[in-house]
Structure formats: C-alpha cells, structure tokens
Design an enzyme around this catalytic site. Structure first.
Site, PDB file in Angstrom:
ATOM      1  N   LYS A   1       2.816  10.082   7.979  1.00 20.28           N
ATOM      2  CA  LYS A   1       2.230   9.692   9.245  1.00 20.28           C
ATOM      3  C   LYS A   1       2.684  10.321  10.570  1.00 20.28           C
ATOM      4  CE  LYS A   1      -0.634   5.927   7.882  1.00 20.28           C
ATOM      5  NZ  LYS A   1      -0.377   5.284   6.390  1.00 20.28           N
TER       6      LYS A   1
ATOM      7  N   PHE B   1       0.651  -1.257  -0.021  1.00 19.36           N
ATOM      8  CA  PHE B   1      -0.108   0.185   0.070  1.00 19.36           C
ATOM      9  C   PHE B   1       1.054   1.124  -0.088  1.00 19.36           C
ATOM     10  CE2 PHE B   1      -2.160   3.459   2.067  1.00 19.36           C
ATOM     11  CZ  PHE B   1      -3.459   3.447   1.081  1.00 19.36           C
TER      12      PHE B   1
ATOM     13  N   ASP C   1       9.586   2.707   1.340  1.00 15.99           N
ATOM     14  CA  ASP C   1       8.309   3.370   2.248  1.00 15.99           C
ATOM     15  C   ASP C   1       8.332   3.060   3.581  1.00 15.99           C
ATOM     16  OD1 ASP C   1       5.794   4.276   2.705  1.00 15.99           O
ATOM     17  OD2 ASP C   1       4.865   3.568   1.289  1.00 15.99           O
TER      18      ASP C   1
HETATM   19  C1  PLP Z   1      -0.544   5.660   5.145  1.00 17.42           C
HETATM   20  C2  PLP Z   1       0.566   4.876   4.186  1.00 17.42           C
HETATM   21  C3  PLP Z   1       0.751   5.751   2.521  1.00 17.42           C
HETATM   22  C4  PLP Z   1      -0.355   6.983   2.374  1.00 17.42           C
HETATM   23  O1  PLP Z   1      -0.250   8.048   3.197  1.00 17.42           O
HETATM   24  P1  PLP Z   1      -1.393   9.143   3.341  1.00 17.42           P
HETATM   25  O2  PLP Z   1      -0.813  10.245   4.262  1.00 17.42           O
HETATM   26  O3  PLP Z   1      -2.641   8.575   3.834  1.00 17.42           O
HETATM   27  O4  PLP Z   1      -1.569   9.605   1.716  1.00 17.42           O
HETATM   28  C5  PLP Z   1       1.709   5.009   1.844  1.00 17.42           C
HETATM   29  N1  PLP Z   1       2.543   4.329   2.142  1.00 17.42           N
HETATM   30  C6  PLP Z   1       2.140   3.751   3.584  1.00 17.42           C
HETATM   31  C7  PLP Z   1       3.053   2.539   3.756  1.00 17.42           C
HETATM   32  C8  PLP Z   1       1.251   4.063   4.457  1.00 17.42           C
HETATM   33  O5  PLP Z   1       0.865   3.377   5.394  1.00 17.42           O
END
Ligand code: PLP
Length: 394
Positions: A253, A139, A224
């Site tokens: 986050k 994701f 990521d």
């Molecule tokens: C939450 C998340 C995203 C996206 O972040 P947003 O601030 O919601 O756009 C991307 N990568 C990972 C691993 C995430 O947990």
C-alpha cells in the site's frame, strides 16, 4: 467522449469484480480528487490507504520522473542502486534485517508464507507439515495462498480447495490461539490493526502473549502491516507502539504511494531459509518501484509526516468520538492514528453514497463500519471539513 458513455464502456469492458461508483476520477491535488466533470472530493480513502503523501506531490513526482528517464526495469539477476537504498531504508525503519520486494500486498503474503514453510522444513528434518494459525475476520489478499489465510468464508467459498494446514483463531483472544498450537505450528499470522475486517487494533496483551508463545515454542510471528504500516498509526510500523517485533513483516500500500510496491521482510536467521531458486519475481524491486519507496521514506523524514499523523490522528479520533454521542446510528469508534473506523447501526453504503454526493470519499470495512484512511498529510481543517460533510450525511 461524454463521461456517461465512458462509464458505460468501462462497465462493458472491465471485469465486473467491483461494484464501482459511477464516477470517473481524473486528477488529484493534495488531499482533494477531481472527477472528469470537475467535481471536487475531499479524500478520506487515499486509494485504500495508499496515497499517504497527498496527490501531485512535487518531490515525489520529480523523483519518479527522474528515475523514468534513467532506468525503469532491469531484472533481479543484477543489482540496482534504488533497490539497495530502499532495502537499507526499509530494514532500518522496521528493525528487520532483509527485504524481498514484491509488486503487491498479496504477493508479500505469498512470500511470507513460503518463507515460514521453508524455515519449518529446514528445522524439522525436511517436513512439509508446517501449519499456520491466522485470525478470523482477517484480510491478507486475493491470490491463492493469501486467500487461504484470509478468515472470511465468503471470499474463499467458490475457490476451494484452499492450501492445507491453515487454522483460524479468534483475534485478540490468546486462549483461542493457544488451543490451536501444536508441534506442527510454523507461524502465527495477523494484522497488527485489522483493516478490511472492520478496523480492530490488536490488544497490547494479545500481541505480547503471542510473541511470548512464539518464543517459547519456536514459532514465527508474521505481522501483516500492509495497511496499518508505513506511518498510518503514528509510528512507522504499528507494532513499534507495542514493544514487540515480528520475525516476518509484510508491507505494501503506502510503501510506494501509488507505484505498486510490496515487500516481505525478516530477521537474518529466518531470511536465510530462502536460497537461490526458492523464490523470485520479474518486476519486484525494479528501479522505478524502489525509487518510489526511497522518495516516500525521504519525504516522511523531511516533512515530519509521523508528527502530523500523531497530532491530526488524535484530533480525528476526538472528532469521531463526539459523533458517537451525537448520532444514534454511530455505535463505536475504533482505530489508531489516521486509521479509524466508526461502527454504525445502519448500512454504511448509504452513508458513503451520500458522502460522495457531498464531495467526500470514504470506504467501508467489515460489516457496518466506515473506514477513515486519509492521506497522512491532512490537516485539522481537513478533518473539520470532513466532519461537517459526514454530519450532513447522517
Ligand atoms: C490490502 C491488503 C492486502 C492485499 O494487498 P494487495 O496489494 O491488494 O494485494 C493484504 N493485507 C492487508 C492487511 C491489506 O490491507
């Protein structure tokens, strides 16, 4: 207005992109949240791994208030002190050389993809053929670029065509990655610990072999750490436990702990591929947002947050592991530090609604997984309280 009426109004006026619980949260204190009718919840979700420091943290709030009174926004045509300090602090904490601040995780991914593409373009005689290998069940966000590298057909289906040149390998399977690598491969992208996909940490051998492959073939490694970074696994970034370093890193986050901040970072040689005119943002890196990042990183140091994650994370792991033997519906525990998941043989949604009735906030992940991503300042007593509530739900 009665809470019932308010929720009804919300259902009528907000886009129905979430199946929201019929709860209106109003305030927070430490690791507890309170709804509009005064009901108390122990929070093992932290607003999806965001609010690491606990709610109503005085030092955090004071820093934000001070910056509000000073300067909220300028533009990226000027420098501002909080942004420069935050850039120094976050590059030092990650081992990267330069940072570009964004407003969210998905924008950090967009930037990382653009950076990888531009780097390939410069290295390959202005070719735009560069491809990215991402992972199944990953994701990376909801904007079109991030969606294209998200290995979940269900999220992509109605929104095609996706950007071209994206391939999906099996996470933790080096052979499946090798099978997709060719002369066009610009970057390999994955989460060090898959979050939404069901809490799957990368295997050490996998990360090391991907790093080696990237070095041999001149491919960029993009990690990521939007969810698993910022101390959640016990080190500032999860890859620091594997003895590898990415070429490009994404964060968000807990980077702002509630004030929206994201970032992509890179090693000097890679970062220099982007030049004036290539990328930009109006809000990104504004003084309010970066003041949040600064105070977050200060509190991490002053309050020994990483030490707490190590101690309480190990305890949470142990207590969750006990549930695997105790309840038939609990199949497996996975995770690192304060990012844990329980694989169930029953629908986690039922457990999560029961938990809410019992004053406990939990999120699901992937299929049949309950995710535990509490504020990083929780105590062993909070873990015990959570386990007691969870047992009742089972
Ligand atoms: C939450 C998340 C995203 C996206 O972040 P947003 O601030 O919601 O756009 C991307 N990568 C990972 C691993 C995430 O947990």
């Amino acid at each position: 207005m009665e809470t019932k009426e308010l929720l009804k109004l919300g259902d009528e006026k907000l886009f129905h992109t979430y199946n929201r619980y019929q709860i209106c949260l109003e305030k927070g204190d430490g690791v507890y949240l309170y709804d509009r009718d005064g009901k108390k919840y122990l929070d093992f979700g932290a607003g999806i791994a965001v609010f690491a420091l606990g709610y109503n943290n005085k030092k955090y709030n004071d820093a934000i208030k001070a910056q509000l009174d000073n300067l909220i926004h300028t533009s990226n045509y000027f420098y501002n002190e909080p942004a420069i300090k935050a850039a120094k602090a976050i590059t030092e904490a990650s081992g990267m050389d330069r940072v570009f601040f964004t407003n969210s995780g998905t924008e950090a991914i967009e930037g990382a993809i653009k950076l990888a593409k531009k780097y390939y373009y410069l290295k390959h005689n202005n070719s735009t053929d560069g491809e990215i290998i991402a992972m199944e069940h990953s994701f990376h966000g909801r904007s079109m670029g991030a969606l294209a590298v998200t290995g979940n057909k269900h999220y992509q289906e109605a929104f095609g065509p996706m950007i071209p040149g994206i391939k999906f390998a099996k996470f933790n399977d080096i052979e499946s990655v090798k099978a997709l690598v060719n002369d066009k491969t610009a970057a390999i992208l994955f989460e060090t610990v898959q979050g939404e996909g069901g809490v799957y940490p990368a295997k050490e051998s996998f990360i090391k072999e991907v790093r080696k492959l990237c070095d041999e073939k001149g491919i960029l490694l993009i990690l990521d750490e939007i969810q698993c970074g910022m101390g959640r696994t016990g080190t500032m970034f999860a890859y620091q436990q594997y003895g590898v370093c990415p070429d490009i890193l994404t964060s968000a986050k807990a980077l702002g702990c509630g004030i929206p901040v994201g970032a992509f970072l890179a090693k000097e040689e890679v970062a220099n591929a982007l030049v004036p005119g290539d990328h930009g943002t109006t809000y990104g890196g504004n003084p309010l947002a970066t003041a949040a990042t600064n105070v977050v990183l200060d509190i991490f140091k002053e309050d020994n947050v990483l030490e707490n994650v190590k101690t309480v994370g190990a305890y949470l792991e142990k207590r969750l592991e006990e549930l695997v033997g105790e309840f038939d519906c609990v199949v497996e525990r996975r995770g690192m530090g304060l990012m844990q998941g329980l694989q169930l043989s029953i629908n986690p949604k039922d457990v999560i609604s029961k938990a809410l009735d019992n004053g406990l906030i939990l999120f699901s992940a992937g299929t049949n997984v309950i995710r535990f991503v509490p504020p990083l300042v929780i105590t062993k007593e909070n873990v015990d309280e959570m386990i007691e509530k969870l047992k009742k739900c089972f």
